[in-house]
Design a protein around this motif. Structure first.
Motif, PDB file in Angstrom:
ATOM      1  N   ALA A 162     -21.147 -38.465 -86.010  1.00 50.21           N
ATOM      2  CA  ALA A 162     -22.202 -37.463 -85.971  1.00 50.21           C
ATOM      3  C   ALA A 162     -21.846 -36.173 -85.080  1.00 50.21           C
ATOM      4  O   ALA A 162     -22.177 -35.103 -85.567  1.00 50.21           O
ATOM      5  CB  ALA A 162     -23.527 -38.007 -85.268  1.00 50.21           C
ATOM      6  N   CYS A 163     -21.295 -36.359 -83.965  1.00 49.34           N
ATOM      7  CA  CYS A 163     -20.746 -35.310 -83.174  1.00 49.34           C
ATOM      8  C   CYS A 163     -19.827 -34.231 -83.994  1.00 49.34           C
ATOM      9  O   CYS A 163     -19.707 -33.058 -83.847  1.00 49.34           O
ATOM     10  CB  CYS A 163     -20.194 -35.584 -81.947  1.00 49.34           C
ATOM     11  N   SER A 164     -18.954 -35.057 -84.740  1.00 50.24           N
ATOM     12  CA  SER A 164     -17.834 -34.497 -85.444  1.00 50.24           C
ATOM     13  C   SER A 164     -18.301 -33.880 -86.441  1.00 50.24           C
ATOM     14  O   SER A 164     -17.805 -32.442 -86.776  1.00 50.24           O
ATOM     15  CB  SER A 164     -16.714 -35.323 -85.764  1.00 50.24           C
ATOM     16  N   ALA A 214     -24.590 -28.515 -79.346  1.00 46.42           N
ATOM     17  CA  ALA A 214     -24.515 -29.923 -79.988  1.00 46.42           C
ATOM     18  C   ALA A 214     -23.441 -30.955 -79.085  1.00 46.42           C
ATOM     19  O   ALA A 214     -23.995 -32.001 -79.130  1.00 46.42           O
ATOM     20  CB  ALA A 214     -24.004 -29.442 -81.507  1.00 46.42           C
ATOM     21  N   VAL A 215     -22.479 -30.396 -78.420  1.00 44.24           N
ATOM     22  CA  VAL A 215     -21.745 -31.392 -78.075  1.00 44.24           C
ATOM     23  C   VAL A 215     -22.105 -31.748 -76.793  1.00 44.24           C
ATOM     24  O   VAL A 215     -22.041 -32.740 -76.413  1.00 44.24           O
ATOM     25  CB  VAL A 215     -20.021 -30.632 -77.752  1.00 44.24           C
ATOM     26  N   THR A 265     -33.600 -30.121 -81.170  1.00 42.07           N
ATOM     27  CA  THR A 265     -33.400 -29.942 -82.636  1.00 42.07           C
ATOM     28  C   THR A 265     -31.841 -30.543 -82.988  1.00 42.07           C
ATOM     29  O   THR A 265     -31.566 -31.446 -83.891  1.00 42.07           O
ATOM     30  CB  THR A 265     -33.381 -28.550 -83.173  1.00 42.07           C
ATOM     31  N   LEU A 266     -30.681 -30.156 -82.303  1.00 41.56           N
ATOM     32  CA  LEU A 266     -29.641 -30.937 -82.412  1.00 41.56           C
ATOM     33  C   LEU A 266     -29.517 -32.331 -82.195  1.00 41.56           C
ATOM     34  O   LEU A 266     -28.644 -32.858 -82.908  1.00 41.56           O
ATOM     35  CB  LEU A 266     -28.478 -30.008 -81.670  1.00 41.56           C
ATOM     36  N   PHE A 267     -30.216 -32.880 -81.326  1.00 38.67           N
ATOM     37  CA  PHE A 267     -30.309 -34.153 -80.949  1.00 38.67           C
ATOM     38  C   PHE A 267     -30.659 -34.950 -82.146  1.00 38.67           C
ATOM     39  O   PHE A 267     -30.302 -35.879 -82.317  1.00 38.67           O
ATOM     40  CB  PHE A 267     -31.318 -34.491 -79.827  1.00 38.67           C
ATOM     41  N   LYS A 268     -31.904 -34.296 -82.890  1.00 35.35           N
ATOM     42  CA  LYS A 268     -32.282 -34.970 -84.093  1.00 35.35           C
ATOM     43  C   LYS A 268     -31.215 -34.858 -85.283  1.00 35.35           C
ATOM     44  O   LYS A 268     -31.195 -35.950 -85.794  1.00 35.35           O
ATOM     45  CB  LYS A 268     -33.664 -34.277 -84.649  1.00 35.35           C
ATOM     46  N   ARG A 269     -30.770 -33.785 -85.345  1.00 40.31           N
ATOM     47  CA  ARG A 269     -29.462 -33.903 -86.170  1.00 40.31           C
ATOM     48  C   ARG A 269     -28.442 -34.766 -85.957  1.00 40.31           C
ATOM     49  O   ARG A 269     -27.982 -35.642 -86.784  1.00 40.31           O
ATOM     50  CB  ARG A 269     -28.877 -32.437 -86.451  1.00 40.31           C
ATOM     51  N   ALA A 289     -25.971 -40.144 -86.892  1.00 44.71           N
ATOM     52  CA  ALA A 289     -25.377 -41.237 -85.758  1.00 44.71           C
ATOM     53  C   ALA A 289     -25.954 -42.436 -86.149  1.00 44.71           C
ATOM     54  O   ALA A 289     -25.204 -43.726 -86.306  1.00 44.71           O
ATOM     55  CB  ALA A 289     -25.520 -40.921 -84.372  1.00 44.71           C
ATOM     56  N   VAL A 290     -27.432 -42.801 -86.216  1.00 41.17           N
ATOM     57  CA  VAL A 290     -28.220 -43.990 -86.374  1.00 41.17           C
ATOM     58  C   VAL A 290     -27.696 -44.699 -87.815  1.00 41.17           C
ATOM     59  O   VAL A 290     -27.345 -45.871 -87.606  1.00 41.17           O
ATOM     60  CB  VAL A 290     -29.650 -43.581 -86.455  1.00 41.17           C
ATOM     61  N   PRO A 291     -27.657 -43.838 -88.966  1.00 38.64           N
ATOM     62  CA  PRO A 291     -27.443 -44.653 -90.212  1.00 38.64           C
ATOM     63  C   PRO A 291     -25.760 -45.086 -90.026  1.00 38.64           C
ATOM     64  O   PRO A 291     -25.662 -46.280 -90.523  1.00 38.64           O
ATOM     65  CB  PRO A 291     -27.378 -43.510 -91.233  1.00 38.64           C
ATOM     66  N   SER A 292     -24.993 -44.271 -89.564  1.00 38.51           N
ATOM     67  CA  SER A 292     -23.755 -44.892 -89.301  1.00 38.51           C
ATOM     68  C   SER A 292     -23.400 -45.965 -88.466  1.00 38.51           C
ATOM     69  O   SER A 292     -22.665 -46.836 -88.840  1.00 38.51           O
ATOM     70  CB  SER A 292     -22.817 -43.465 -88.842  1.00 38.51           C
ATOM     71  N   ILE A 293     -24.191 -46.033 -87.476  1.00 42.25           N
ATOM     72  CA  ILE A 293     -24.113 -46.989 -86.417  1.00 42.25           C
ATOM     73  C   ILE A 293     -24.711 -48.244 -87.109  1.00 42.25           C
ATOM     74  O   ILE A 293     -24.216 -49.523 -86.981  1.00 42.25           O
ATOM     75  CB  ILE A 293     -24.981 -46.767 -85.160  1.00 42.25           C
TER      76      ILE A 293
END
Length: 438
Positions: A71-73, A91-92, A231-235, A240-244
């Motif tokens: 997600a971060c990447s 974002a980071v 906003t960036l947390f939601k992104r 991240a959540v689907p990937s996790i």
């Protein structure tokens, strides 16, 4: 230093960017293999089975760390490609704060629920204590695992794959010696293997995070940079959540599969522990190359260069096939030798079960490599629903086939579930890619 992936020949850019990533994961996997090698040769077959058994549980935590990395990447790559450096830094920082909270929660879960997880896997009594010991030590190193993954995701998002390679090469090589010291000189047994892993992750994490923060200071921005953005947390969460969930479902599926393997006896469990290390060396390397393709796609999508995304997909498949060819040949021609390296005086059951795994699975690395390269494009484009569907259905089929085939075919039926599941997953990933980009 940051490098743009939006100019130059896609084939050359990908090779130049992905080769250090490939080298990094080879070092990391060789260190993981060293865990099993030292456990099997210096401690015994039961120790190898215990480390291999615990490894399936550690994949749950790795799934969370990898999802946060991804997600971060992806977000950092897109903002870097768009040259929005202030938002990129925010974002980071947002990701770091979120990861710290998540990591704390997972540590509590691991400490409280470790026994339950081992019981779910039908862990044999003779390896239960060592499996639990390995897990307990591993859990205390979770902050290192999470923040190292986050840092490497930032490096690759900025087009720098050489720095994490250097960190990992030094720490992994040095800690093989520490592993041997703890096990052979200090006679620490499985605990020595676990503490060596703890130290390796700690050294790599500290070097990576310090370097990331120094590099960020050198990137010019206007005005004050926010430390947290809703906003960036939601992104971040949306990726991240689907990937996790997808990677956690894989880990849960692997735990179910591990339970079926454990029911076949310690010999098969030990053979599988050796073979799966060799398999994961290839799969994790291919996944890492897929992550590199994901960074390439994300930067070019941020720069609105969709033509380069399509060219990058073709070049990516050529790249992963070039790497698969020698690995498949080595596994097929040297399967017995490779498995026997891990176990001192192996039983015939342990040796033959590991060899059969490689014979059945290795020829299909060409197939799964196409899926992993294509998944890189899907992630880079933020197509997380499609990515999760393709991978989860692959896993579900694999788990079902294990339950169906183990009765008439024994452990051979379990091994056959891998390529059959990969066929479905690859077909779906290619279908989703074609719908969006062709």
């Amino acid at each position: 230093m940051p490098h743009s992936l939006t100019t130059g020949s896609p084939r050359k850019v990908l090779w130049r960017f992905c080769l250090p990533l490939f080298g990094s994961i080879i070092f990391q996997q060789l260190y993981n293999i060293a865990d099993s090698l030292i456990a099997g040769k210096c401690i015994g077959e039961n120790a190898l089975a215990a480390v291999g058994n615990s490894y399936e549980l550690t994949l749950i935590f790795i799934a969370f760390a990898s999802g946060c990395n991804m997600a971060c990447s992806v977000i950092t790559s897109q903002l870097f490609g768009a040259k929005d450096y202030s938002s990129m830094k925010t974002a980071v920082y947002t990701a770091m704060i979120s990861v710290a909270v998540l990591c704390g929660a997972l540590m509590v879960f691991g400490i409280v629920g470790g026994d339950w997880l081992l019981q779910v896997m039908n862990t044999p009594a003779e390896i239960y204590a060592d499996s639990k010991l390995y897990m307990d030590i591993y859990i205390w190193g979770l902050p290192f695992l999470f923040f190292y993954n986050l840092a490497t995701g930032i490096f690759t998002a900025l087009g720098d794959s050489k720095t994490p390679f250097a960190f990992l090469a030094v720490s992994s090589t040095a800690n093989v010696g520490v592993n041997l010291l703890f096990v052979t000189v200090f006679d620490m047994g499985v605990a020595g293997v676990a503490w060596a892993t703890f130290l390796r992750q700690g050294v790599s994490c500290i070097m990576a995070v310090v370097t990331v923060l120094r590099r960020f200071k050198a990137i010019p921005t206007e005005g004050k940079v926010e430390l947290f953005s809703t906003t960036l947390f939601k992104r971040f969460v949306n990726i991240a959540v689907p990937s996790i969930l997808q990677q956690s479902s894989i880990s849960i599926g692997n735990i179910i599969i591990q339970g079926a393997i454990n029911d076949c006896g310690v010999g098969v469990t030990a053979g599988y522990a050796a073979a799966i290390k060799l398999n994961n060396l290839v799969i994790t390397a291919l996944q890492t190359l897929g992550n590199g393709i994901s960074n390439f796609a994300a930067q070019n999508i941020g720069a609105k260069r969709m033509d380069r995304v399509r060219d990058g997909h073709k070049a990516g498949i050529q790249m992963v096939w070039s790497i698969c060819l020698p690995l498949v040949l080595v596994y097929l021609l040297g399967a017995r030798t490779l498995i026997s390296i891990f176990i001192d005086n192996p039983t015939e059951l342990a040796l033959s079960s590991g060899v059969h795994f490689l014979y059945i699975v290795a020829p299909f690395y060409f197939l799964i490599s196409v899926k992993l390269a294509t998944d890189g494009i899907l992630r880079g484009a933020g197509m997380m629903k499609e990515f999760v569907v393709a991978t989860t259905l692959d896993l579900i089929l694999r788990v079902v086939l294990v339950k169906v085939l183990v009765v008439p075919l024994g452990y051979i039926g379990i091994w056959m579930a891998w390529p059959l599941g990969w066929m479905l997953g690859t077909s779906l990933s290619m279908l989703f890619y074609k719908r969006r980009f062709l």
